[in-house]
Design an enzyme around this catalytic site. Structure first.
Site, PDB file in Angstrom:
ATOM      1  N   GLU A  54      -9.164  41.072  -1.914  1.00 49.63           N
ATOM      2  CA  GLU A  54     -10.406  41.315  -1.510  1.00 49.63           C
ATOM      3  C   GLU A  54     -10.755  42.656  -2.138  1.00 49.63           C
ATOM      4  OE1 GLU A  54     -10.966  41.879   2.840  1.00 49.63           O
ATOM      5  OE2 GLU A  54     -13.064  42.102   2.532  1.00 49.63           O
ATOM      6  N   ARG A  78       2.159  44.069   6.635  1.00 52.93           N
ATOM      7  CA  ARG A  78       1.893  43.601   8.159  1.00 52.93           C
ATOM      8  C   ARG A  78       2.572  42.329   8.509  1.00 52.93           C
ATOM      9  NH1 ARG A  78      -4.035  44.527   7.227  1.00 52.93           N
ATOM     10  NH2 ARG A  78      -3.802  45.494   5.251  1.00 52.93           N
TER      11      ARG A  78
HETATM   12  O1  LIG Z   1      -6.273  36.838   1.977  1.00 50.90           O
HETATM   13  P1  LIG Z   1      -6.335  38.016   0.875  1.00 50.90           P
HETATM   14  O2  LIG Z   1      -7.739  38.477   0.299  1.00 50.90           O
HETATM   15  O3  LIG Z   1      -5.256  37.826  -0.179  1.00 50.90           O
HETATM   16  O4  LIG Z   1      -6.036  39.379   1.616  1.00 50.90           O
HETATM   17  C1  LIG Z   1      -4.917  39.328   3.320  1.00 50.90           C
HETATM   18  C2  LIG Z   1      -4.181  40.342   2.584  1.00 50.90           C
HETATM   19  O5  LIG Z   1      -4.727  41.561   2.607  1.00 50.90           O
HETATM   20  C3  LIG Z   1      -3.942  42.667   3.323  1.00 50.90           C
HETATM   21  O6  LIG Z   1      -2.898  43.078   2.815  1.00 50.90           O
HETATM   22  P2  LIG Z   1      -2.950  44.058   1.798  1.00 50.90           P
HETATM   23  O7  LIG Z   1      -2.960  43.797   0.428  1.00 50.90           O
HETATM   24  O8  LIG Z   1      -4.115  45.272   1.922  1.00 50.90           O
HETATM   25  O9  LIG Z   1      -1.521  45.046   1.767  1.00 50.90           O
HETATM   26  P3  LIG Z   1      -0.683  45.787   2.656  1.00 50.90           P
HETATM   27  O10 LIG Z   1      -0.679  45.377   4.000  1.00 50.90           O
HETATM   28  O11 LIG Z   1       0.329  46.441   1.995  1.00 50.90           O
HETATM   29  O12 LIG Z   1      -1.708  47.072   3.014  1.00 50.90           O
HETATM   30  C4  LIG Z   1      -3.438  41.738   4.696  1.00 50.90           C
HETATM   31  O13 LIG Z   1      -2.342  42.352   5.274  1.00 50.90           O
HETATM   32  C5  LIG Z   1      -3.213  40.328   4.009  1.00 50.90           C
HETATM   33  O14 LIG Z   1      -1.867  40.406   3.474  1.00 50.90           O
HETATM   34  N1  LIG Z   2     -11.156  42.964   6.056  1.00 50.48           N
HETATM   35  C1  LIG Z   2      -9.697  43.494   6.209  1.00 50.48           C
HETATM   36  N2  LIG Z   2      -9.018  43.803   7.124  1.00 50.48           N
HETATM   37  C2  LIG Z   2      -7.752  44.286   6.985  1.00 50.48           C
HETATM   38  N3  LIG Z   2      -6.991  43.568   5.938  1.00 50.48           N
HETATM   39  C3  LIG Z   2      -7.517  43.158   5.015  1.00 50.48           C
HETATM   40  N4  LIG Z   2      -7.025  42.510   3.911  1.00 50.48           N
HETATM   41  C4  LIG Z   2      -8.054  42.086   3.286  1.00 50.48           C
HETATM   42  N5  LIG Z   2      -9.282  42.246   3.794  1.00 50.48           N
HETATM   43  C5  LIG Z   2      -8.765  43.025   4.866  1.00 50.48           C
END
Ligand SMILES: O=P(O)(O)OC[C@H]1O[C@H](OP(=O)(O)OP(=O)(O)O)[C@H](O)[C@@H]1O
Ligand SMILES: Nc1ncnc2[nH]cnc12
Length: 195
Positions: free
Chosen positions: A117, A80
């Protein structure tokens, strides 16, 4: 720093366009117990992208903050951060550097593992994309535990870049990700408090 406290009228519009989806992508009982939380409240920014004004306001707020600050690198985190990073980079005259999940970049890379998370992951950056001494910002949609931003900053600092600030649309303050950033400034537009 949270822009929300400044009460810029654009921020309310942005916040209302972010959809909250409970228990996505996992109901994740074991993770929730570990974190002491009631459930994952997924912050869905795709609904923000459907509204051109709210999307443009989001980009403009970041551009207003970083224009003229001598930043040459906007590093965006897959997936994202690839949505918000490139328009910011173009508007401030910086290069965009993708920080990707493993085995996606074709050239020589450096890698950094991290804990999420709801799981474990790794980020990679092309060797040579960023040079020592460059001033960088890291862009993503959201900070939860802060593990992803820490990994991104580690990659940039390992090649000698200076991370000026991390910039996210959303912060989940109850997960205390900000505290994991070792004092590195974090700029967010909106906070979501009901995790
Ligand atoms: O602060 P944190 O606990 O590290 O989490 C934040 C990250 O989690 C989500 O991405 P995700 O890992 O879900 O990957 P994606 O965007 O590829 O689905 C979000 O877009 C951040 O990059
Ligand atoms: N609650 C949340 N919503 C969207 N992206 C995430 N990445 C980690 N936690 C998330």
């Amino acid at each position: 720093m949270s822009a929300y406290r400044d009460e810029d009228p654009r921020l309310h519009g942005i916040k209302t366009k972010i959809r909250v989806v409970p228990h996505f992508p996992k109901s994740g009982r074991e993770v929730l117990t570990f974190l002491g939380l009631a459930g994952i409240m997924f912050q869905d920014i795709t609904t923000l992208l459907l509204d051109p004004k709210a999307f443009k306001d989001t980009i403009d707020l970041f551009v207003e903050r970083y224009k003229g600050k001598n930043i040459s690198v906007v590093a965006g985190i897959e997936a994202r951060g690839f949505i918000f990073g490139p328009p910011i980079a173009l508007a401030i005259g910086a290069k965009f550097v993708p920080l990707r999940k493993p085995k996606k970049l074709p050239g020589k890379v450096i890698s950094q593992e991290y804990i999420l998370e709801y799981g474990r992951d790794c980020l990679e950056m092309h060797v040579g994309a960023v040079e020592a001494g460059e001033r960088a910002i890291v862009v993503d949609d959201l900070i939860a535990t802060g593990g992803t931003l820490c990994a991104a900053m580690d990659l940039l600092e390992r090649v000698g870049a200076e991370v000026v600030e991390c910039a996210c649309v959303i912060e989940l303050p109850e997960l205390k990700g900000r505290e994991r950033l070792n004092g590195k400034p974090l700029y967010v537009l909106v906070e979501y408090l009901e995790v």
